[in-house]
Motif scaffolding. Structure first.
Motif, short mmCIF file in Angstrom:
data_model
loop_
_atom_site.label_atom_id
_atom_site.label_comp_id
_atom_site.label_asym_id
_atom_site.label_seq_id
_atom_site.Cartn_x
_atom_site.Cartn_y
_atom_site.Cartn_z
N PRO A 1 0.78 -1.18 -0.02
CA PRO A 1 0.04 0.09 0.20
C PRO A 1 0.91 1.30 -0.13
N PRO A 2 0.12 2.36 -0.36
CA PRO A 2 0.97 3.90 -0.07
C PRO A 2 0.82 4.12 1.36
N VAL A 3 1.63 4.83 1.63
CA VAL A 3 1.67 5.21 3.14
C VAL A 3 2.18 6.77 3.04
N LYS A 4 1.97 7.32 4.39
CA LYS A 4 2.51 9.01 4.42
C LYS A 4 3.87 8.95 3.83
N ASP A 5 4.05 9.71 2.72
CA ASP A 5 5.41 9.94 2.29
C ASP A 5 5.95 9.06 1.40
N GLY A 6 5.25 7.76 1.29
CA GLY A 6 5.87 6.82 0.35
C GLY A 6 4.88 5.30 0.31
N PHE A 7 5.57 4.44 0.35
CA PHE A 7 4.86 3.03 0.09
C PHE A 7 5.97 1.98 0.67
N TYR A 8 5.26 0.83 0.89
CA TYR A 8 6.03 -0.24 1.14
C TYR A 8 5.18 -1.60 0.27
N TYR A 9 6.22 -2.90 0.46
CA TYR A 9 5.76 -3.92 -0.16
C TYR A 9 6.46 -5.14 0.61
N ASP A 10 5.30 -6.10 1.23
CA ASP A 10 5.95 -7.17 2.00
C ASP A 10 6.14 -8.22 1.03
N PHE A 11 7.25 -9.19 1.47
CA PHE A 11 7.89 -10.30 0.55
C PHE A 11 8.16 -11.27 1.58
N ASP A 12 7.71 -12.46 0.92
CA ASP A 12 8.23 -13.87 1.85
C ASP A 12 9.37 -14.36 1.09
N VAL A 13 10.66 -14.19 1.84
CA VAL A 13 11.93 -14.60 1.05
C VAL A 13 12.59 -15.29 2.09
N GLU A 14 13.47 -16.13 1.63
CA GLU A 14 14.43 -16.99 2.43
C GLU A 14 15.36 -16.19 3.30
N LYS A 15 16.01 -15.18 3.00
CA LYS A 15 16.89 -14.36 3.50
C LYS A 15 16.59 -12.98 3.63
N PRO A 16 16.58 -12.10 4.50
CA PRO A 16 16.50 -10.87 4.70
C PRO A 16 17.38 -9.96 3.57
N PHE A 17 16.54 -9.06 2.88
CA PHE A 17 17.34 -8.07 1.99
C PHE A 17 18.24 -7.43 2.55
N THR A 18 19.64 -7.47 1.95
CA THR A 18 20.74 -6.54 2.32
C THR A 18 20.67 -5.24 1.67
N PRO A 19 21.56 -4.46 2.05
CA PRO A 19 21.80 -3.02 1.25
C PRO A 19 22.06 -2.95 -0.06
N GLU A 20 22.92 -4.18 -0.33
CA GLU A 20 23.27 -4.34 -1.64
C GLU A 20 21.97 -4.98 -2.54
N ASP A 21 21.15 -5.59 -1.94
CA ASP A 21 19.97 -5.95 -2.52
C ASP A 21 19.12 -4.79 -3.10
N LEU A 22 18.81 -3.98 -2.01
CA LEU A 22 18.11 -2.68 -2.17
C LEU A 22 18.52 -1.99 -3.42
N LYS A 23 19.94 -1.79 -3.67
CA LYS A 23 20.42 -0.99 -4.54
C LYS A 23 20.34 -1.90 -5.85
N ALA A 24 20.27 -3.10 -6.12
CA ALA A 24 20.10 -3.83 -7.15
C ALA A 24 18.43 -3.77 -7.72
N ILE A 25 17.57 -3.81 -6.54
CA ILE A 25 15.99 -3.64 -6.82
C ILE A 25 16.01 -2.42 -7.44
N GLU A 26 16.56 -1.24 -6.86
CA GLU A 26 16.21 0.30 -7.22
C GLU A 26 16.52 0.39 -8.69
N LYS A 27 18.01 -0.26 -8.96
CA LYS A 27 18.30 -0.29 -10.45
C LYS A 27 17.42 -0.95 -11.34
N LYS A 28 17.04 -2.10 -11.07
CA LYS A 28 15.82 -2.87 -11.70
C LYS A 28 14.68 -1.78 -11.88
N MET A 29 14.26 -1.05 -10.76
CA MET A 29 13.06 -0.56 -10.98
C MET A 29 13.18 0.72 -12.02
#
Length: 658
Positions: free
Chosen positions: A96-124
């Motif tokens: 959902p959208p929230v104040k000033d932004g948004f989030y999305y929940d995922f069921d994954v085996e391992k927590p996302f790392t800062p490097e994962d977030l950089k890769a996700i943002e690049k893919k976006m």
């Protein structure tokens, strides 16, 4: 083709237009790039919506509240697509959208790392540039289950169709009426790139997303329940322009600098030891000084205003909260009972009002005693979930500056007006000046008392609020179970809004406690009760002021008001005499007699945000004077000894900022 008549609404103007069958909302707003959706008959629709005869249509600007929600929800979809392209095993939760932004929940085996977030943002960014089209598709429950068979959380939401709650964000996926899926389609071929269960609406295409950034990730229970699986939540923000995104990120950077938890540690003000528990703070000596000064000034002002101080215990038999109704309406926010006295349940008190009612009822009361204004710095305990506890602003144990005023029906309006004026004046004394008021009205599912009583109480509060000449914002359903309230909303130095004081008008608790006073004609009458917390809680108000001032408290609140900085060892005794003389005037002055060099002592004082640095060298001693260095780096030399003390005292007395 037949013609279709539509009405276009623009602000207060209405334009009737005849268009051909098949015309979409997008066709009405060609060339208006800021329009990203439409409101048709009061409901939000995609721009691809095909118009019907007689419909009223209004364009939704991307910068409007609804437009921002659509932008951010669309960006959440892009993020989810990027995650599944990079992590194909990821299962989708909600986004959902929230104040000033948004989030999305995922069921994954391992927590996302800062490097994962950089890769996700690049893919976006890649997906955004592709200009994929958001396409709405109505499906049956059976078809949705078949298409989303690999997404267990989506299947659960389909089962909740019509019952999803906005409290957990699920209503962005399903709700009453049609079940829909949004396809992300290739801009050139129209091929399906990704899809998600969603109510919409969305932007026309991913290229319409102007600016976004991923912020952080955290663990979150599915649909907010500790009984459900733990998912990984990625937060992001999206804005109508790159400039607005930059401004928001700059704002967040400034807010981070002002974070009261960070400043509390840097300035040695308070801590929340793990050995004590989450949400339970201890104040260190310097923080204790600030808190004491806050309380002392408040106590003096209350005494001037005719309040009488009372004290009540931290725990009570459960019967008291049965009488008040808190065990019926507020049990989730209370700590579990303690079994004492042969099975009698005792509770840590979550609020002070029931005990104040007992003080009122301890003896007979006459109309001559009213208004009776009882005040307490009362420590209360509320069982907040670990996920919402946040430093001093959302704690489990805190002290309310709590007042309960008992008055006659005839005194009610004047007393409310006097109380609100007093509240606003005292908040201004602490340095908050930008306010608006919020009127919280009855929750139709959670209230006691008659509709007539609620209507009278609500209208009385409305009239009192309007007399202040401040903006008044409605808060439907936001009242406590026993009565409506006015909340003072204050903006801090960087524009954030904090709920401060609350004033509640209550006809119901006096009834439940059978409170009475003897009127002038000798008859027994029921008093009206006004609940009033001025700071809200001392801990939270402390945190708000700490962030408002970025730790640089005005001199009257500063734990150390002045610090003596000798140029050399031979000047220490002279500054010690200055400090001693200043202390006799009630000032908080220290001398840095450490072995550090003078420049290091100045830097240390600046880091501690001390209002006055009092510097002395040979020339100062010869002239019986000192030099001032202020927090902004400016300096004033050759101030006579006594005049320097008098100047500090004047600034403190006037509660000024230096």
């Amino acid at each position: 083709m037949s013609d279709v008549r539509v009405i276009i609404q623009r602000d207060s103007e209405r334009e009737e237009r005849v268009v051909t069958t098949g015309t979409t909302a997008a066709d009405l707003f060609v060339g208006e790039r800021s329009i990203i959706a439409a409101r048709v008959g009061g409901e939000l629709k995609d721009l691809s919506y095909v118009l019907s005869d007689g419909e009223e249509v209004e364009g939704v600007e991307i910068s409007s509240e609804d437009g921002l929600g659509i932008l951010r929800h669309s960006t959440a979809h892009v993020m989810a697509q990027a995650v599944q392209e990079l992590f194909p095993e990821a299962k989708l939760g909600i986004g959902p959208p929230v104040k000033d932004g948004f989030y999305y929940d995922f069921d994954v085996e391992k927590p996302f790392t800062p490097e994962d977030l950089k890769a996700i943002e690049k893919k976006m960014q890649e997906i955004q540039k592709r200009g994929q089209k958001f396409a709405r598709r109505v499906v049956t429950d059976e078809a949705a289950r078949e298409e989303l068979a690999a997404e267990p959380y989506k299947l659960e939401l389909i089962g909740l169709k019509g019952a999803a709650s906005s409290d957990d964000g699920a209503d962005v996926e399903v709700g009453a009426g049609e079940l829909t899926i949004y396809d992300n389609l290739d801009a050139k071929t129209g091929e399906l790139c990704w899809k998600d269960l969603c109510r919409g609406p969305h932007l026309p295409s991913t290229r319409a997303i102007p600016a976004f950034k991923l912020m952080r990730n955290a663990a979150a229970y599915w649909r907010g329940s500790e009984k459900n699986p733990m998912l990984q939540r990625i937060y992001g923000t999206a804005w109508p322009s790159k400039d607005e995104l930059k401004a928001h990120l700059d704002f967040l950077a400034e807010a981070e600098k002002r974070d009261h938890r960070k400043l509390g540690n840097e300035l040695d003000l308070f801590s929340i030891p793990e050995q004590i528990g989450s949400g339970l703070a201890v104040f260190h000596p310097k923080g204790g000084i600030v808190r004491r000064v806050m309380e002392d000034y408040s106590r003096r002002r209350h005494e001037e205003e005719g309040y009488e101080f009372v004290y009540t215990p931290h725990a009570t038999k459960g019967k008291l909260f049965e009488t008040s109704g808190h065990l019926d309406w507020y049990a989730e926010g209370m700590y579990p009972p303690m079994q004492l006295d042969e099975g009698v349940d005792y509770y840590l008190k979550p609020m002070n009002c029931p005990m104040h009612n007992l003080i009122f009822d301890a003896r007979g009361r006459s109309y001559r005693e009213l208004p009776l204004r009882l005040f307490e710095f009362g420590t209360v305990y509320r069982y907040e979930k670990s996920g919402v506890v946040h430093g001093l602003t959302r704690a489990r144990g805190f002290t309310q500056d709590d007042a309960h005023i008992y008055c006659t029906r005839e005194q009610m309006s004047d007393e409310l007006d006097r109380t609100l004026t007093f509240v606003l004046g005292l908040l201004r004394d602490y340095g908050l000046t930008d306010f608006y008021l919020e009127l919280s009205t009855k929750d139709p599912e959670k209230f006691v008392g008659s509709d007539e009583v609620w209507e009278e109480a609500t209208e009385t509060l409305r009239q009192v609020a309007e007399k202040q000449g401040l903006p008044l914002v409605p808060d439907p359903g936001g009242a406590a179970f026993y009565g409506p309230k006015i909340s003072v909303q204050a903006k801090d130095a960087i524009g954030r809004t904090w709920q401060m004081s609350t004033i509640q008008l209550d006809f119901n608790l006096p009834e439940r406690f059978d409170l009475e006073y003897t009127s002038a004609d000798g008859s027994k009458q029921r008093p009206v009760m006004i609940h009033r917390a001025l700071f809200g809680s001392i801990e939270r108000f402390f945190a708000v002021l700490l962030e408002h001032y970025a730790g640089a408290f005005p001199a009257w609140l500063a734990p150390v008001q002045a610090i003596g900085i000798p140029i050399g060892d031979g000047h220490v005794d002279y500054l010690e005499k200055f400090a001693a003389a200043a202390k006799k005037k009630g000032l908080r002055v220290e001398v840095d007699s450490s072995s550090d060099r003078m420049q290091k002592k100045i830097r240390n004082a600046q880091k501690q945000k001390v209002p006055f640095m009092v510097i002395a060298g040979d020339e100062d001693m010869a002239n019986n004077a000192v030099s001032f260095r202020y927090r902004d780096g400016s300096q004033e030399n050759g101030i006579p000894f006594d005049a320097a003390i008098a100047k500090i005292a004047t600034v403190v007395e006037e509660r000024a900022q230096v």
